[in-house]
Design a protein around this motif. Sequence first.
Motif, PDB file in Angstrom:
ATOM      1  N   LEU A 118      -1.471  -9.941   1.540  1.00 29.04           N
ATOM      2  CA  LEU A 118      -0.075  -9.667   1.874  1.00 29.04           C
ATOM      3  C   LEU A 118       0.529  -8.573   0.994  1.00 29.04           C
ATOM      4  O   LEU A 118       1.595  -8.037   1.308  1.00 29.04           O
ATOM      5  CB  LEU A 118       0.755 -10.945   1.750  1.00 29.04           C
ATOM      6  N   LEU A 119      -0.150  -8.230  -0.107  1.00 27.60           N
ATOM      7  CA  LEU A 119       0.320  -7.174  -1.005  1.00 27.60           C
ATOM      8  C   LEU A 119      -0.531  -5.916  -0.927  1.00 27.60           C
ATOM      9  O   LEU A 119      -0.038  -4.810  -1.173  1.00 27.60           O
ATOM     10  CB  LEU A 119       0.335  -7.667  -2.454  1.00 27.60           C
ATOM     11  N   ALA A 120      -1.808  -6.079  -0.617  1.00 30.99           N
ATOM     12  CA  ALA A 120      -2.740  -4.952  -0.675  1.00 30.99           C
ATOM     13  C   ALA A 120      -2.303  -3.738   0.140  1.00 30.99           C
ATOM     14  O   ALA A 120      -2.502  -2.599  -0.295  1.00 30.99           O
ATOM     15  CB  ALA A 120      -4.133  -5.416  -0.240  1.00 30.99           C
ATOM     16  N   PRO A 121      -1.669  -3.911   1.324  1.00 30.49           N
ATOM     17  CA  PRO A 121      -1.277  -2.719   2.097  1.00 30.49           C
ATOM     18  C   PRO A 121      -0.031  -2.007   1.562  1.00 30.49           C
ATOM     19  O   PRO A 121       0.298  -0.916   2.027  1.00 30.49           O
ATOM     20  CB  PRO A 121      -0.991  -3.287   3.497  1.00 30.49           C
ATOM     21  N   ALA A 122       0.680  -2.610   0.638  1.00 29.73           N
ATOM     22  CA  ALA A 122       1.986  -2.079   0.218  1.00 29.73           C
ATOM     23  C   ALA A 122       1.847  -0.774  -0.557  1.00 29.73           C
ATOM     24  O   ALA A 122       0.889  -0.565  -1.309  1.00 29.73           O
ATOM     25  CB  ALA A 122       2.722  -3.106  -0.639  1.00 29.73           C
TER      26      ALA A 122
END
Length: 426
Positions: free
Chosen positions: A281-285
């Motif tokens: 949920l954070l990796a694409p940010a």
Amino acid sequence: MPDLATALIAENFARDAGGVLHVGGLALTELTKEFGTPLFVYDAGTMRRTYRALREAVAGFAEVDFSVKANPNPAVIRVFGQEGAGAEIASGAEFDAALRAGVAAERILFAGPGKSAADLDRVIGGGIGEIHLENREEMARVAAAAERHGVTVRVALRINPGATAQGGAMRMGGKPSPFGFDEEEMEAAIDAVEAMPRLRLAGLHLFAGTQGLKAETLLGQWAYGLGLAARMAERIGRPLETIDLGGGLGIPYFSGDTALDLAAIRAGLPALIATLRANPLLAPARVVLEPGRYLAGPAGLYLARVLAVKESRGSRFVITDGGMHHHLAASGNLGQIVKRDFPLAAVVDAGSECTATAVVGPLCTPLDMLARAAPLPPLAEGDLVAVLQSGAYGLTASPTGFLSHPMPAELLVEGGEAELIRARGA
């Protein structure tokens, strides 16, 4: 060990064989003949070197944008835009300045606790990339403006973190604050945004402190921010698009200050990168840092000419044509609790012995003091002094209307040429 002013000159500028201070290959004595005093001079080469060094230090973890409030002159913003930076703004006028500088609207984010309806209309109509919400009323104003324009606006929530995230010379979190939503009400704020169809919650904004000189403090704040981001992503059930960890990177202003260690920053990033990669949920940010002072401050000098030198009851005062009306921070009146001297230097210094010197401006107030005991060589009428670390929070952070002195000129120096980026009096 050299004093701070001498060290900064050696790092960013140069003196010729006659002791004349040069910026970007140009003698300041010649620039003041052409453009007068007081005068702000910014070295684009120093800006570019500083930006590239920071970008390299945080590569693989974060991108680096420029906080326009530090120096909103479009020519300064343009330098960082050419280096690849987006812009963080705090008003509609700063939005216009960033656009004039060539920054694409989608690379601009809007923060600040008091966004007016007019400014929101301006930036939403102009296609701004992201707006950072700081209170419930603002949430409603953005939603209303989005409805008027028939668009869905990408937003982030600014979170005022708990006390464990505080740090830096000026705390921005961990206490009651007008900035952002308190951490303990984050989930309620998330739910409120999610209920508004014209708003798309894209990310989180954290700004825990400013003027941070310790790598471990900044790394700790960033780690805390990633934890908050994980909570937000879990609440909304989808990946975040943006994690803005703020600015807050400091520069040495006073004797005893130590410059931020970029190597220590770099050494501390693998753990943060691992945290991002481990959470889908954070990796694409897109992780963003948006410093202003750190990028622009070291590149600037404020030049003033000596009008008189006088003795008063055993104290020596050098009176100049520059002062707090142009450079409030250097006078110690921009939020400093303890007034200490910015680094000052004589523009022409042939190596004479220095003595502690008080440097004051032309205003009718004892607050107008650029230095209380700066180590300077003997000065006389007509000589020039330079206040270093003046590229950020200088002219536009000062009471320029006080006593109605004219606005100083601003110059951008690069490649041996000087560009007038603000005319005197404008």
